[in-house]
Write a protein that holds these residues in place. Structure first.
Motif, mmCIF file in Angstrom:
data_model
loop_
_atom_site.group_PDB
_atom_site.id
_atom_site.type_symbol
_atom_site.label_atom_id
_atom_site.label_comp_id
_atom_site.label_asym_id
_atom_site.label_seq_id
_atom_site.Cartn_x
_atom_site.Cartn_y
_atom_site.Cartn_z
ATOM 1 N N MET A 1 0.825 -1.178 0.000
ATOM 2 C CA MET A 1 0.000 0.000 0.000
ATOM 3 C C MET A 1 0.874 1.248 0.000
ATOM 4 N N LEU A 2 0.478 2.206 -0.791
ATOM 5 C CA LEU A 2 1.190 3.472 -0.837
ATOM 6 C C LEU A 2 0.570 4.448 0.147
ATOM 7 N N SER A 3 1.422 5.267 0.734
ATOM 8 C CA SER A 3 0.890 6.307 1.615
ATOM 9 C C SER A 3 1.267 7.660 1.044
ATOM 10 N N LYS A 4 0.466 8.649 1.378
ATOM 11 C CA LYS A 4 0.772 9.998 0.922
ATOM 12 C C LYS A 4 0.688 10.954 2.096
ATOM 13 N N ILE A 5 1.388 12.058 1.955
ATOM 14 C CA ILE A 5 1.418 13.080 2.995
ATOM 15 C C ILE A 5 0.253 14.030 2.800
ATOM 16 N N GLU A 6 -0.463 14.311 3.893
ATOM 17 C CA GLU A 6 -1.526 15.312 3.871
ATOM 18 C C GLU A 6 -1.254 16.310 4.983
ATOM 19 N N ASN A 7 -1.089 17.566 4.615
ATOM 20 C CA ASN A 7 -0.836 18.611 5.600
ATOM 21 C C ASN A 7 -2.070 18.840 6.456
ATOM 22 N N VAL A 8 -1.843 19.110 7.744
ATOM 23 C CA VAL A 8 -2.922 19.382 8.685
ATOM 24 C C VAL A 8 -2.557 20.611 9.507
ATOM 25 N N GLU A 9 -3.560 21.213 10.097
ATOM 26 C CA GLU A 9 -3.360 22.317 11.029
ATOM 27 C C GLU A 9 -3.490 21.744 12.432
ATOM 28 N N VAL A 10 -2.507 22.019 13.283
ATOM 29 C CA VAL A 10 -2.535 21.507 14.652
ATOM 30 C C VAL A 10 -2.857 22.643 15.611
ATOM 31 N N GLN A 11 -3.795 22.381 16.503
ATOM 32 C CA GLN A 11 -4.130 23.340 17.548
ATOM 33 C C GLN A 11 -3.382 22.935 18.809
ATOM 34 N N SER A 12 -2.720 23.914 19.425
ATOM 35 C CA SER A 12 -1.945 23.615 20.619
ATOM 36 C C SER A 12 -2.049 24.762 21.615
ATOM 37 N N GLU A 13 -1.649 24.470 22.830
ATOM 38 C CA GLU A 13 -1.594 25.465 23.906
ATOM 39 C C GLU A 13 -0.270 25.274 24.622
ATOM 40 N N LEU A 14 0.168 26.306 25.309
ATOM 41 C CA LEU A 14 1.342 26.197 26.163
ATOM 42 C C LEU A 14 0.872 26.068 27.602
ATOM 43 N N ASP A 15 1.453 25.117 28.330
ATOM 44 C CA ASP A 15 1.101 24.999 29.738
ATOM 45 C C ASP A 15 1.895 26.013 30.552
ATOM 46 N N LYS A 16 1.730 26.013 31.860
ATOM 47 C CA LYS A 16 2.376 27.017 32.708
ATOM 48 C C LYS A 16 3.894 26.921 32.699
ATOM 49 N N GLN A 62 -5.073 4.919 18.081
ATOM 50 C CA GLN A 62 -3.707 5.409 17.986
ATOM 51 C C GLN A 62 -3.407 5.847 16.559
ATOM 52 N N LYS A 63 -2.907 7.080 16.414
ATOM 53 C CA LYS A 63 -2.568 7.642 15.108
ATOM 54 C C LYS A 63 -1.187 8.287 15.184
ATOM 55 N N TYR A 64 -0.574 8.507 14.015
ATOM 56 C CA TYR A 64 0.716 9.191 13.952
ATOM 57 C C TYR A 64 0.534 10.578 13.356
ATOM 58 N N LEU A 65 1.218 11.538 13.958
ATOM 59 C CA LEU A 65 1.219 12.922 13.528
ATOM 60 C C LEU A 65 2.674 13.332 13.416
ATOM 61 N N TYR A 66 3.051 13.962 12.301
ATOM 62 C CA TYR A 66 4.458 14.283 12.036
ATOM 63 C C TYR A 66 4.673 15.789 12.006
ATOM 64 N N ASN A 67 5.843 16.212 12.495
ATOM 65 C CA ASN A 67 6.224 17.617 12.466
ATOM 66 C C ASN A 67 7.597 17.741 11.837
ATOM 67 N N HIS A 68 7.673 18.542 10.764
ATOM 68 C CA HIS A 68 8.940 18.813 10.096
ATOM 69 C C HIS A 68 9.038 20.308 9.865
ATOM 70 N N ASN A 69 10.028 20.943 10.476
ATOM 71 C CA ASN A 69 10.232 22.394 10.334
ATOM 72 C C ASN A 69 8.956 23.182 10.629
ATOM 73 N N ASN A 70 8.285 22.812 11.711
ATOM 74 C CA ASN A 70 7.049 23.467 12.157
ATOM 75 C C ASN A 70 5.873 23.301 11.191
ATOM 76 N N SER A 71 5.954 22.349 10.293
ATOM 77 C CA SER A 71 4.827 21.970 9.452
ATOM 78 C C SER A 71 4.328 20.614 9.911
ATOM 79 N N TRP A 72 3.026 20.472 10.010
ATOM 80 C CA TRP A 72 2.416 19.251 10.494
ATOM 81 C C TRP A 72 1.776 18.482 9.346
ATOM 82 N N TYR A 73 1.864 17.143 9.419
ATOM 83 C CA TYR A 73 1.212 16.309 8.403
ATOM 84 C C TYR A 73 0.876 14.942 8.980
ATOM 85 N N VAL A 74 -0.007 14.265 8.282
ATOM 86 C CA VAL A 74 -0.338 12.864 8.561
ATOM 87 C C VAL A 74 -0.055 12.077 7.291
#
Length: 78
Positions: A1-16, A62-74
């Motif tokens: 099976m082939l996989s492809k990269i799809e860019n996503v927007e990630v929502q995050s917060e900073l804790d204290k 369970q899923k995988y989320l990738y970050n490369h140079n502050n860009s997110w993708y699945v």
């Protein structure tokens, strides 16, 4: 099976302590998926690039989320 990269927007917060906490991701027609928990973070080699791979729990699965140079993708199976 082939996989492809799809860019996503990630929502995050900073804790204290200034740590980034992932809350959700926006993908597929602007649908918001809540990230229930980050299970694991590791360095990963993807298509010749060093990335961070986040193992996350979304909708109880369970899923995988990738970050490369502050860009997110699945990776999706085509």
């Amino acid at each position: 099976m082939l996989s492809k990269i799809e860019n996503v927007e990630v929502q995050s917060e900073l804790d204290k302590n200034g740590q980034m906490c992932l809350c959700g991701l926006v993908w597929k027609k602007k649908k918001l998926y809540k990230i229930e928990r980050v299970i694991h973070i590791c360095k990963y080699r993807d298509e010749g690039n060093d990335v961070l791979r986040y193992t996350v729990l979304i909708d109880g699965k369970q899923k995988y989320l990738y970050n490369h140079n502050n860009s997110w993708y699945v990776r999706t199976v085509s």
